[in-house]
Design an enzyme around this catalytic site. Structure first.
Site, PDB file in Angstrom:
ATOM      1  N   ASP A  68       0.370   5.351   1.895  1.00 36.07           N
ATOM      2  CA  ASP A  68      -0.230   5.444   2.994  1.00 36.07           C
ATOM      3  C   ASP A  68      -1.342   6.429   2.669  1.00 36.07           C
ATOM      4  O   ASP A  68      -1.200   7.332   1.903  1.00 36.07           O
ATOM      5  CB  ASP A  68       0.725   6.129   4.132  1.00 36.07           C
TER       6      ASP A  68
ATOM      7  N   ARG B 252       5.710   6.744  13.986  1.00 40.34           N
ATOM      8  CA  ARG B 252       5.477   6.901  12.804  1.00 40.34           C
ATOM      9  C   ARG B 252       5.055   8.289  12.589  1.00 40.34           C
ATOM     10  O   ARG B 252       4.240   8.701  13.257  1.00 40.34           O
ATOM     11  CB  ARG B 252       4.654   5.926  12.178  1.00 40.34           C
TER      12      ARG B 252
ATOM     13  N   HIS C 294       0.857  -1.136  -0.003  1.00 40.82           N
ATOM     14  CA  HIS C 294      -0.032  -0.163  -0.098  1.00 40.82           C
ATOM     15  C   HIS C 294       0.775   1.205   0.120  1.00 40.82           C
ATOM     16  O   HIS C 294       1.928   1.029   0.493  1.00 40.82           O
ATOM     17  CB  HIS C 294      -1.190   0.047   1.101  1.00 40.82           C
TER      18      HIS C 294
ATOM     19  N   HIS D 205       4.604   0.035   0.363  1.00 41.92           N
ATOM     20  CA  HIS D 205       5.448  -0.593   1.234  1.00 41.92           C
ATOM     21  C   HIS D 205       4.701  -1.759   1.918  1.00 41.92           C
ATOM     22  O   HIS D 205       3.312  -1.757   1.701  1.00 41.92           O
ATOM     23  CB  HIS D 205       6.092   0.232   2.321  1.00 41.92           C
TER      24      HIS D 205
END
Ligand code: SIN
Length: 280
Positions: A103, A271, A101, A256
């Site tokens: 993000d 993150r 995907h 990723h």
């Protein structure tokens, strides 16, 4: 030797990815940041081992890539409202980000980049894989490229799998929010990178619900083909984390996949999202 010459970039694979060792990002000079941003556009995902960051210094480092953005579905850590924890405890079996995907494509203006910092990782396992979406597009036939270029896709936070934040998934180290308020956006299937001008494939199996104007059933054969095509091994690289490694990836041109192969071990990451542009 000047600082400029000292920055070493080690490519990780033919398709994408580079490691930049030997720099403390808290002390990077403006000239270093210019070179890092150039390397980011060239390699699509960069890894900086040996960092020593708190949520606050992580946000300060990340701000060198652009304005900070909020992640919609996870409560931030106490110290920094843009930084979210991504934690899988030893007794948990689901992970966050399993599946190729880019993000938060279900937002109108998805993040241009994501910064991920490894706090605690298993000895073996828990790698992240990346794939080059320029090459995914460029390796299609001229006929397929021409077919895809005018099309758009509907992206939904409630689509097929929804990643780790899917309804019903719980993690001891993560507090979800707003999962009952799905987000949806329509974006070109082939987007043009605002900095490089190159075209990249922009659909993924976690977030893409259907081709815009088509039913999900009609969309499936085309999308399933593209999902297989864009994850071919030669388009990818794979990274084994160590505590203290910081990664930054370009969501406009890379995807990723967080490998979930470390049951019985804890993995804890921080993150941060960097604000982007509306895909065109
Ligand atoms: C994510 O998809 O953002 C998580 C990636 C990872 O934990 O490796």
């Amino acid at each position: 030797m000047s600082r400029r010459n000292a920055l070493e970039t080690r490519p990780l694979a033919g398709a994408l990815g580079a490691e930049i060792p030997g720099i403390d990002l808290r002390e990077a000079a403006p000239d270093d940041w210019s070179r890092i941003r150039e390397a980011f556009l060239e390699h699509l995902v960069l890894f900086f081992p040996g960092q020593s960051l708190t949520p606050t210094t992580l946000a300060a480092v990340g701000a060198n890539f652009g304005d900070l953005a909020f992640y919609p579905f996870i409560e931030a850590v106490d110290e920094e409202p843009h930084v979210i924890p991504i934690v899988k405890e030893a007794h948990e079996t689901k992970n966050f980000g399993e599946g190729w995907h880019s993000d938060t494509t279900y937002t109108e203006v998805p993040p241009k980049a994501t910064v991920l910092y490894a706090v605690e990782v298993p000895q073996v396992g828990g790698d992240t894989l990346f794939a080059n979406m320029y090459q995914a597009f460029e390796s299609l036939s001229p006929g397929m490229r021409a077919f895809l270029e005018p099309l758009k896709a509907v992206h939904s936070s409630a689509a097929r799998r929804g990643g780790g934040r899917a309804e019903g998934n719980e993690f001891d180290g993560v507090t979800f929010k707003n999962r009952d308020q799905p987000l949806e956006a329509v974006h070109p299937i082939v987007r043009t990178h605002p900095d490089t001008g190159r075209k990249a494939l922009y659909i993924d199996a976690l977030h893409t619900a259907r081709i815009d104007g088509w039913s999900a059933e009609e969309s499936a054969p085309v999308l399933e083909y593209l999902y297989r095509h864009k994850s071919r091994p030669e388009l990818t690289c794979r990274y084994q984390w160590a505590p203290g490694t910081l990664a930054v990836w370009d969501n406009r041109a890379a995807q990723h996949y967080a490998m979930n192969d470390y049951h019985g071990h804890r993995r804890s990451m921080l993150r941060l999202s960097i604000a982007g542009d509306r895909p065109v």
